[in-house]
Design a protein around this motif. Structure first.
Motif, PDB file in Angstrom:
ATOM      1  N   ASP A  69     126.064  38.218 -30.298  1.00 18.25           N
ATOM      2  CA  ASP A  69     127.247  38.009 -31.128  1.00 18.25           C
ATOM      3  C   ASP A  69     128.263  37.162 -30.357  1.00 18.25           C
ATOM      4  OD1 ASP A  69     129.459  38.129 -32.736  1.00 18.25           O
ATOM      5  OD2 ASP A  69     129.458  40.302 -32.980  1.00 18.25           O
ATOM      6  N   SER A 104     130.684  35.174 -31.370  1.00 18.08           N
ATOM      7  CA  SER A 104     132.072  35.289 -31.834  1.00 18.08           C
ATOM      8  C   SER A 104     132.668  36.627 -31.387  1.00 18.08           C
ATOM      9  CB  SER A 104     132.142  35.160 -33.357  1.00 18.08           C
ATOM     10  OG  SER A 104     131.406  36.193 -33.991  1.00 18.08           O
ATOM     11  N   ASP A 154     133.774  36.222 -27.833  1.00 20.31           N
ATOM     12  CA  ASP A 154     135.046  35.497 -27.780  1.00 20.31           C
ATOM     13  C   ASP A 154     136.205  36.441 -28.092  1.00 20.31           C
ATOM     14  OD1 ASP A 154     134.108  32.993 -27.069  1.00 20.31           O
ATOM     15  OD2 ASP A 154     133.743  32.368 -29.126  1.00 20.31           O
ATOM     16  N   LYS A 155     136.000  37.314 -29.066  1.00 17.72           N
ATOM     17  CA  LYS A 155     137.035  38.276 -29.440  1.00 17.72           C
ATOM     18  C   LYS A 155     137.321  39.232 -28.280  1.00 17.72           C
ATOM     19  CE  LYS A 155     138.041  41.928 -32.817  1.00 17.72           C
ATOM     20  NZ  LYS A 155     137.502  42.694 -33.976  1.00 17.72           N
ATOM     21  N   ARG A 166     129.649  33.954 -22.467  1.00 16.49           N
ATOM     22  CA  ARG A 166     129.425  33.153 -23.673  1.00 16.49           C
ATOM     23  C   ARG A 166     128.042  32.493 -23.648  1.00 16.49           C
ATOM     24  NH1 ARG A 166     135.354  31.584 -23.043  1.00 16.49           N
ATOM     25  NH2 ARG A 166     136.386  32.577 -24.819  1.00 16.49           N
ATOM     26  N   LYS A 192     125.099  33.119 -26.406  1.00 19.85           N
ATOM     27  CA  LYS A 192     124.459  32.054 -27.177  1.00 19.85           C
ATOM     28  C   LYS A 192     122.937  32.077 -26.977  1.00 19.85           C
ATOM     29  CE  LYS A 192     128.378  28.880 -27.544  1.00 19.85           C
ATOM     30  NZ  LYS A 192     128.403  28.914 -29.026  1.00 19.85           N
TER      31      LYS A 192
END
Length: 309
Positions: free
Chosen positions: A185, A187, A190-191, A216, A220
């Motif tokens: 995940d 995103s 990032d959160k 990150r 990915k």
């Protein structure tokens, strides 16, 4: 009938006394932990009082939450810490790799989970430690490995962190980051990184820019965004053959293998393995696996198993 009523009143008064005693012991334990003075005897006292409370009022959800909570402290006693270093070291691994082979750790985590689950099942509505109990369930579910990481994130990813006790703030971010990584995940990662930069953030886990690239990049990779993963993981590497560099290189080589560029991946692994002093025995095994799956690929390493005398 009158005698029964009196006995009932005495019973509830005694149960209430146990409740107050257990709550005071819980607060004392938290303060000792915060000051770094929590001792084995303190944990044992808390466990004893929580158990007595559940025996005197066997349907009170708080009693079973406190048992789960008291057992949670045993993880620290056997050397299991939910901190920044252990998170970075085990990102992308199975939770069992983090726990190790300790039977005591496994049984403790099972007991934490089932007592927290009992607390939840006995409660008709959220009790005072509801969010803290949810963290213990999140921990137990992660250990049980029955539900997929994305399912766990959906179930536990939106707890009100302002209601968490100090000792669970870091544990919650640890579990959330660990599962968000495995879920791929990006995103969500990032959160999480944004949360750790908030001035009101109180948990002990924060990431350097390099670690952010690593997070990150792995996210990915698990999302199968290999181009994005390679870019970020290359930024995370350094000349120091530490865990981040090693994991980044292994992941980069794995991506090459998945892209039908196995020789390029093998060359990368060989170079790192030799330059880092041949410390990781898993790398030759990974190279051997790549060669089996990609006939024609070669290695200059001697992959012949050592003979035992």
């Amino acid at each position: 009938m009158l005698g029964f009523t009196y006995r009932k009143e005495i019973y509830f008064l005694f149960a209430k006394d146990q409740s107050v005693r257990a709550e005071k012991t819980k607060e004392k334990t938290i303060e000792l932990w915060k000051s770094g003075n929590l001792k084995e005897k303190d944990i044992e006292d808390f466990q004893s009082i929580a158990t007595t409370y559940s025996e005197k009022d066997p349907t009170d959800p708080v009693a079973f939450h406190l048992i789960a909570r008291s057992l949670f402290w045993n993880l620290y006693r056997i050397g299991i810490y939910f901190d920044h270093d252990s998170l970075i070291l085990h990102l992308g691994s199975e939770f069992q790799d983090f726990i190790g082979t300790s039977v005591l750790a496994d049984s403790t985590l099972d007991s934490v989970f089932w007592n927290a689950r009992t607390a939840e099942s006995f409660s008709s509505s959220p009790f005072s430690d509801w969010e803290n109990n949810k963290v213990l369930l999140f921990l137990g579910e992660t250990h049980r490995h029955v539900k997929r990481p994305q399912v766990l994130i959906n179930e536990y990813g939106n707890l009100d962190r302002s209601k968490l006790s100090p000792e669970f703030q870091t544990v919650y971010i640890w579990l959330l980051t660990f599962n968000t990584m495995l879920a791929g995940d990006a995103s969500g990662l990032d959160k999480l990184i944004t949360i750790t930069k908030d001035p009101t953030y109180k948990a002990g886990i924060q990431f350097t820019p390099r670690e952010e690239n690593f997070l990150r990049g792995l996210g990915k990779y698990y999302k199968k965004d290999y181009v994005g993963a390679l870019s970020l993981l290359r930024q995370a590497k350094s000349n120091n053959p530490d865990r981040i560099t090693e994991t980044s290189i292994i992941t980069e080589a794995t991506i090459f293998h998945l892209q039908n560029l196995s020789q390029k991946g093998i060359d990368l692994l060989e170079e790192f393995y030799l330059s880092s002093g041949k410390k990781n025995p898993e790398i030759p095994l990974l190279i051997a696996k790549m060669i089996v799956e990609k006939p024609g690929a070669k290695t200059k390493l001697d992959l012949t198993p050592e003979k035992k005398e």
